[in-house]
Scaffold this motif. Sequence first.
Motif, PDB file in Angstrom:
ATOM      1  N   PRO A 136      51.949  39.288  19.156  1.00 52.93           N
ATOM      2  CA  PRO A 136      51.928  39.548  17.711  1.00 52.93           C
ATOM      3  C   PRO A 136      51.929  41.047  17.393  1.00 52.93           C
ATOM      4  CG  PRO A 136      50.313  37.867  18.291  1.00 52.93           C
ATOM      5  CD  PRO A 136      50.838  38.429  19.584  1.00 52.93           C
ATOM      6  N   GLY A 137      52.834  41.435  16.519  1.00 48.95           N
ATOM      7  CA  GLY A 137      52.899  42.824  16.074  1.00 48.95           C
ATOM      8  C   GLY A 137      53.916  43.686  16.792  1.00 48.95           C
ATOM      9  N   ASP A 139      57.153  43.272  17.322  1.00 45.83           N
ATOM     10  CA  ASP A 139      58.435  43.428  16.620  1.00 45.83           C
ATOM     11  C   ASP A 139      58.325  44.441  15.485  1.00 45.83           C
ATOM     12  OD1 ASP A 139      59.864  41.681  18.249  1.00 45.83           O
ATOM     13  OD2 ASP A 139      59.316  39.941  17.038  1.00 45.83           O
ATOM     14  N   GLU A 140      57.201  44.440  14.796  1.00 45.77           N
ATOM     15  CA  GLU A 140      56.989  45.421  13.730  1.00 45.77           C
ATOM     16  C   GLU A 140      57.000  46.845  14.290  1.00 45.77           C
ATOM     17  OE1 GLU A 140      53.711  46.619  10.290  1.00 45.77           O
ATOM     18  OE2 GLU A 140      53.157  45.138  11.813  1.00 45.77           O
ATOM     19  N   VAL A 141      56.351  47.045  15.426  1.00 46.72           N
ATOM     20  CA  VAL A 141      56.322  48.371  16.037  1.00 46.72           C
ATOM     21  C   VAL A 141      57.714  48.763  16.536  1.00 46.72           C
ATOM     22  CG1 VAL A 141      55.292  49.814  17.854  1.00 46.72           C
ATOM     23  CG2 VAL A 141      53.872  48.154  16.618  1.00 46.72           C
ATOM     24  N   ARG A 142      58.460  47.807  17.073  1.00 40.99           N
ATOM     25  CA  ARG A 142      59.845  48.085  17.501  1.00 40.99           C
ATOM     26  C   ARG A 142      60.678  48.592  16.324  1.00 40.99           C
ATOM     27  NH1 ARG A 142      59.746  42.835  20.688  1.00 40.99           N
ATOM     28  NH2 ARG A 142      59.333  43.559  22.803  1.00 40.99           N
ATOM     29  N   GLU A 143      60.547  47.914  15.197  1.00 42.92           N
ATOM     30  CA  GLU A 143      61.294  48.334  14.001  1.00 42.92           C
ATOM     31  C   GLU A 143      60.858  49.727  13.545  1.00 42.92           C
ATOM     32  OE1 GLU A 143      61.477  45.509  10.758  1.00 42.92           O
ATOM     33  OE2 GLU A 143      61.618  43.844  12.191  1.00 42.92           O
ATOM     34  N   THR A 160      46.354  47.866  19.454  1.00 48.09           N
ATOM     35  CA  THR A 160      45.613  47.807  20.720  1.00 48.09           C
ATOM     36  C   THR A 160      44.109  47.786  20.465  1.00 48.09           C
ATOM     37  OG1 THR A 160      47.403  48.914  21.905  1.00 48.09           O
ATOM     38  CG2 THR A 160      45.210  48.994  22.920  1.00 48.09           C
ATOM     39  N   ILE A 161      43.653  48.658  19.594  1.00 47.48           N
ATOM     40  CA  ILE A 161      42.224  48.707  19.262  1.00 47.48           C
ATOM     41  C   ILE A 161      41.778  47.385  18.644  1.00 47.48           C
ATOM     42  CG2 ILE A 161      40.501  49.804  17.762  1.00 47.48           C
ATOM     43  CD1 ILE A 161      42.081  52.468  18.212  1.00 47.48           C
ATOM     44  N   PHE A 162      42.546  46.866  17.683  1.00 48.26           N
ATOM     45  CA  PHE A 162      42.204  45.591  17.052  1.00 48.26           C
ATOM     46  C   PHE A 162      42.164  44.457  18.077  1.00 48.26           C
ATOM     47  CE2 PHE A 162      43.939  46.836  12.588  1.00 48.26           C
ATOM     48  CZ  PHE A 162      42.784  47.539  12.325  1.00 48.26           C
ATOM     49  N   PHE A 163      43.151  44.438  18.977  1.00 52.61           N
ATOM     50  CA  PHE A 163      43.216  43.408  20.014  1.00 52.61           C
ATOM     51  C   PHE A 163      41.954  43.430  20.878  1.00 52.61           C
ATOM     52  CE2 PHE A 163      44.289  42.350  24.437  1.00 52.61           C
ATOM     53  CZ  PHE A 163      44.672  41.032  24.293  1.00 52.61           C
ATOM     54  N   LEU A 164      41.563  44.602  21.320  1.00 50.55           N
ATOM     55  CA  LEU A 164      40.372  44.719  22.167  1.00 50.55           C
ATOM     56  C   LEU A 164      39.110  44.319  21.416  1.00 50.55           C
ATOM     57  CD1 LEU A 164      41.256  48.048  23.995  1.00 50.55           C
ATOM     58  CD2 LEU A 164      41.218  45.751  25.003  1.00 50.55           C
TER      59      LEU A 164
END
Length: 188
Positions: A136-137, A139-143, A160-164
């Motif tokens: 999740p997320g 594709d947004e970063v790729r764009e 990354t911070i949110f995931f952790l």
Amino acid sequence: MEREEALKLVKVQLTEHRYQHTLGVMETAISLANQYGADVKKAELAAIFHDYAKFRPKEEMREIIVSQGYPQDLLEYNAELWHAPVGAYLTKIEAGLTDREILDAIRYHTSGRPGMTLLEKIVYLADYIEPGRHFPGVDEVREMAQNNLNQALIKAVQNTIFFLMKKNQTVYPETFFTYNDLVKGSIG
């Protein structure tokens, strides 16, 4: 060092899956380097070697962190962080690469750091958005990476911070410092 020689050195250190990931990071780093005006050859080599130490035994990585004077607080956080500085060290020792920019791009590809260079940003982001990544997320970063490297990097670090945090895992302080530095730079 030429691409084929570098890939040959790296391939024996990685699983097939991680090697395919490395090829994706390499192609993505080359593309980003071309787009944002970084040294393409350095981006290629840093990307090829970015996971060089990924599968080294934890005890070997621990010993290198201690003996080479890397920040000892690394040992208090997830061992997933260790392969980056250890990889920079082993790339220098075993592959003979001595270019500080390349080694720093390898060293900081997991944690980031305040004041990241263009090459460091490219390798960090290429590792995050390479085509084999699916979460999740991404594709947004790729764009975002197509239009603004720094905004894409901010989003990648934030994700990354949110995931952790969502997984109740500790976040290495340098990653927070990286995020703060990037955000300050984007509004300054």
